[in-house]
Design a protein around this motif. Sequence first.
Motif, PDB file in Angstrom:
ATOM      1  N   THR A   1       7.319  -2.654  14.818  1.00  0.00           N
ATOM      2  CA  THR A   1       7.178  -1.400  14.077  1.00  0.00           C
ATOM      3  C   THR A   1       8.513  -0.654  14.065  1.00  0.00           C
ATOM      4  O   THR A   1       9.192  -0.564  15.089  1.00  0.00           O
ATOM      5  N   HIS A   2       8.867  -0.117  12.874  1.00  0.00           N
ATOM      6  CA  HIS A   2      10.126   0.605  12.723  1.00  0.00           C
ATOM      7  C   HIS A   2       9.858   2.011  12.188  1.00  0.00           C
ATOM      8  O   HIS A   2       8.895   2.224  11.441  1.00  0.00           O
ATOM      9  N   ILE A   3      10.716   2.921  12.520  1.00  0.00           N
ATOM     10  CA  ILE A   3      10.562   4.310  12.094  1.00  0.00           C
ATOM     11  C   ILE A   3      10.676   4.446  10.574  1.00  0.00           C
ATOM     12  O   ILE A   3      10.226   5.437   9.995  1.00  0.00           O
ATOM     13  N   THR A   4      11.227   3.431   9.926  1.00  0.00           N
ATOM     14  CA  THR A   4      11.391   3.442   8.470  1.00  0.00           C
ATOM     15  C   THR A   4      10.208   2.800   7.729  1.00  0.00           C
ATOM     16  O   THR A   4      10.230   2.715   6.502  1.00  0.00           O
ATOM     17  N   ASP A   5       9.185   2.367   8.447  1.00  0.00           N
ATOM     18  CA  ASP A   5       8.062   1.655   7.817  1.00  0.00           C
ATOM     19  C   ASP A   5       7.211   2.558   6.922  1.00  0.00           C
ATOM     20  O   ASP A   5       6.540   2.066   6.004  1.00  0.00           O
ATOM     21  N   ALA A   6       7.197   3.849   7.197  1.00  0.00           N
ATOM     22  CA  ALA A   6       6.399   4.802   6.420  1.00  0.00           C
ATOM     23  C   ALA A   6       6.991   6.187   6.615  1.00  0.00           C
ATOM     24  O   ALA A   6       7.797   6.400   7.525  1.00  0.00           O
ATOM     25  N   PRO A   7       6.638   7.149   5.767  1.00  0.00           N
ATOM     26  CA  PRO A   7       7.152   8.511   5.946  1.00  0.00           C
ATOM     27  C   PRO A   7       6.842   9.092   7.327  1.00  0.00           C
ATOM     28  O   PRO A   7       7.633   9.852   7.880  1.00  0.00           O
TER      29      PRO A   7
ATOM     30  N   LEU B   1       0.813  -1.225   0.000  1.00  0.00           N
ATOM     31  CA  LEU B   1       0.000   0.000   0.000  1.00  0.00           C
ATOM     32  C   LEU B   1       0.847   1.276   0.000  1.00  0.00           C
ATOM     33  O   LEU B   1       0.384   2.323  -0.450  1.00  0.00           O
ATOM     34  N   HIS B   2       2.058   1.218   0.549  1.00  0.00           N
ATOM     35  CA  HIS B   2       2.927   2.395   0.661  1.00  0.00           C
ATOM     36  C   HIS B   2       2.162   3.586   1.262  1.00  0.00           C
ATOM     37  O   HIS B   2       2.033   4.644   0.640  1.00  0.00           O
ATOM     38  N   PRO B   3       1.636   3.425   2.482  1.00  0.00           N
ATOM     39  CA  PRO B   3       0.838   4.496   3.085  1.00  0.00           C
ATOM     40  C   PRO B   3       1.671   5.727   3.411  1.00  0.00           C
ATOM     41  O   PRO B   3       2.899   5.656   3.537  1.00  0.00           O
ATOM     42  N   ASP B   4       0.978   6.851   3.553  1.00  0.00           N
ATOM     43  CA  ASP B   4       1.650   8.083   3.969  1.00  0.00           C
ATOM     44  C   ASP B   4       2.075   8.010   5.426  1.00  0.00           C
ATOM     45  O   ASP B   4       3.018   8.679   5.838  1.00  0.00           O
ATOM     46  N   ALA B   5       1.340   7.210   6.204  1.00  0.00           N
ATOM     47  CA  ALA B   5       1.671   7.087   7.622  1.00  0.00           C
ATOM     48  C   ALA B   5       1.250   5.719   8.144  1.00  0.00           C
ATOM     49  O   ALA B   5       0.323   5.089   7.632  1.00  0.00           O
ATOM     50  N   LEU B   6       1.951   5.280   9.183  1.00  0.00           N
ATOM     51  CA  LEU B   6       1.624   4.046   9.891  1.00  0.00           C
ATOM     52  C   LEU B   6       1.428   4.392  11.359  1.00  0.00           C
ATOM     53  O   LEU B   6       2.241   5.105  11.953  1.00  0.00           O
TER      54      LEU B   6
ATOM     55  N   ASP C   1      12.113   4.452  17.339  1.00  0.00           N
ATOM     56  CA  ASP C   1      11.335   3.490  16.555  1.00  0.00           C
ATOM     57  C   ASP C   1      10.037   4.082  16.017  1.00  0.00           C
ATOM     58  O   ASP C   1       9.246   3.387  15.378  1.00  0.00           O
ATOM     59  N   CYS C   2       9.833   5.366  16.234  1.00  0.00           N
ATOM     60  CA  CYS C   2       8.679   6.082  15.681  1.00  0.00           C
ATOM     61  C   CYS C   2       9.007   7.570  15.668  1.00  0.00           C
ATOM     62  O   CYS C   2       9.921   8.023  16.359  1.00  0.00           O
ATOM     63  N   HIS C   3       8.268   8.329  14.871  1.00  0.00           N
ATOM     64  CA  HIS C   3       8.497   9.772  14.835  1.00  0.00           C
ATOM     65  C   HIS C   3       7.835  10.480  16.018  1.00  0.00           C
ATOM     66  O   HIS C   3       8.310  11.526  16.459  1.00  0.00           O
ATOM     67  N   ALA C   4       6.741   9.903  16.507  1.00  0.00           N
ATOM     68  CA  ALA C   4       6.045  10.469  17.661  1.00  0.00           C
ATOM     69  C   ALA C   4       5.320   9.342  18.386  1.00  0.00           C
ATOM     70  O   ALA C   4       4.950   8.334  17.788  1.00  0.00           O
ATOM     71  N   ALA C   5       5.116   9.532  19.684  1.00  0.00           N
ATOM     72  CA  ALA C   5       4.372   8.570  20.497  1.00  0.00           C
ATOM     73  C   ALA C   5       3.269   9.320  21.233  1.00  0.00           C
ATOM     74  O   ALA C   5       3.429  10.503  21.570  1.00  0.00           O
ATOM     75  N   VAL C   6       2.163   8.637  21.480  1.00  0.00           N
ATOM     76  CA  VAL C   6       1.019   9.270  22.136  1.00  0.00           C
ATOM     77  C   VAL C   6       0.753   8.575  23.464  1.00  0.00           C
ATOM     78  O   VAL C   6       0.702   7.340  23.533  1.00  0.00           O
ATOM     79  N   GLU C   7       0.584   9.383  24.496  1.00  0.00           N
ATOM     80  CA  GLU C   7       0.355   8.864  25.849  1.00  0.00           C
ATOM     81  C   GLU C   7      -1.042   8.245  25.977  1.00  0.00           C
ATOM     82  O   GLU C   7      -2.030   8.819  25.526  1.00  0.00           O
ATOM     83  N   THR C   8      -1.112   7.053  26.597  1.00  0.00           N
ATOM     84  CA  THR C   8      -2.390   6.371  26.801  1.00  0.00           C
ATOM     85  C   THR C   8      -2.773   6.238  28.274  1.00  0.00           C
ATOM     86  O   THR C   8      -3.868   5.772  28.577  1.00  0.00           O
ATOM     87  N   MET C   9      -1.885   6.642  29.167  1.00  0.00           N
ATOM     88  CA  MET C   9      -2.184   6.542  30.599  1.00  0.00           C
ATOM     89  C   MET C   9      -3.233   7.589  30.980  1.00  0.00           C
ATOM     90  O   MET C   9      -3.081   8.779  30.682  1.00  0.00           O
TER      91      MET C   9
END
Length: 263
Positions: free
Chosen positions: A108-114, A91-96, A128-136
């Motif tokens: 999951t790797h930071i190179t998996d998608a733009p 699929l070559h998505p814009d984001a994962l 391993d990602c460009h950004a992370a979101v808090e779930t606590m």
Amino acid sequence: MLVVIRGAGDIATGIALRLYRAGIRLVLTDLPQPTSIRRTVCFSEAIRLGETVVEGVHARRADSAAEAAALTEQGIIAVLADPAAGCVQELHPDALVDAILAKKNLGTHITDAPIVIAVGPGFTAGVDCHAAVETMRGHTLGRVLYTGSPLPNTGVPGVIDGHAAERVLRAPADGLFEPCREIGDLVETGDTIAYVAGKPMKTTIAGCLRGLLQAGVSVHEGMKSGDVDPRGKRENCDTASDKALAVGGGVLEALLHFSNVFH
């Protein structure tokens, strides 16, 4: 913009609702036999049922990456039985977005998608990602981290109406799950909700049965298999939670942030 979301449970579905309503095309991936608890608000049900609707938004099972892409062009969220997200290569998505919520990185790797965004503990932004979101649950819920990691897993569910760990129903044994109640039922302390290998799974608090595994799924002793909401509001079973939408808002912020940066 095309985004692939790893995971199709309640948090991933809350993310998907935010992104879909912002005009983003979506493909979600999950297990061939999903183990989502809050099934009435999980797009993973499309894998089991063929299609599902959450808050008026339609999702449909796709059997290939090509079929998934075609569904997104029709304004339908596509859901693939593809836990490793192998569809990304086609699929070559814009984001994962990794919304598996395994409390660790399952590949999951930071190179998996733009743009790669991870949800919950087990990830480090910039590594391993460009950004992370808090779930606590708490003051930082839904906050986007552009460096560093979300708070580590405590193993204790967030407090709702004064209840935490006792909200969660866990399988009493290894075997096949046999529910005897349904999502949306009002239950009392001590009620039997399901059986596994002849052993009853009972609730320790009263409230509304907000989540429950489907019949026939294989479980192991101690596995999360149900969720009782002590607030007792049946209507909460049909809408994404405050937590899911807060996390979804964080993912949407990160997508917009990096879309502007990269353009």
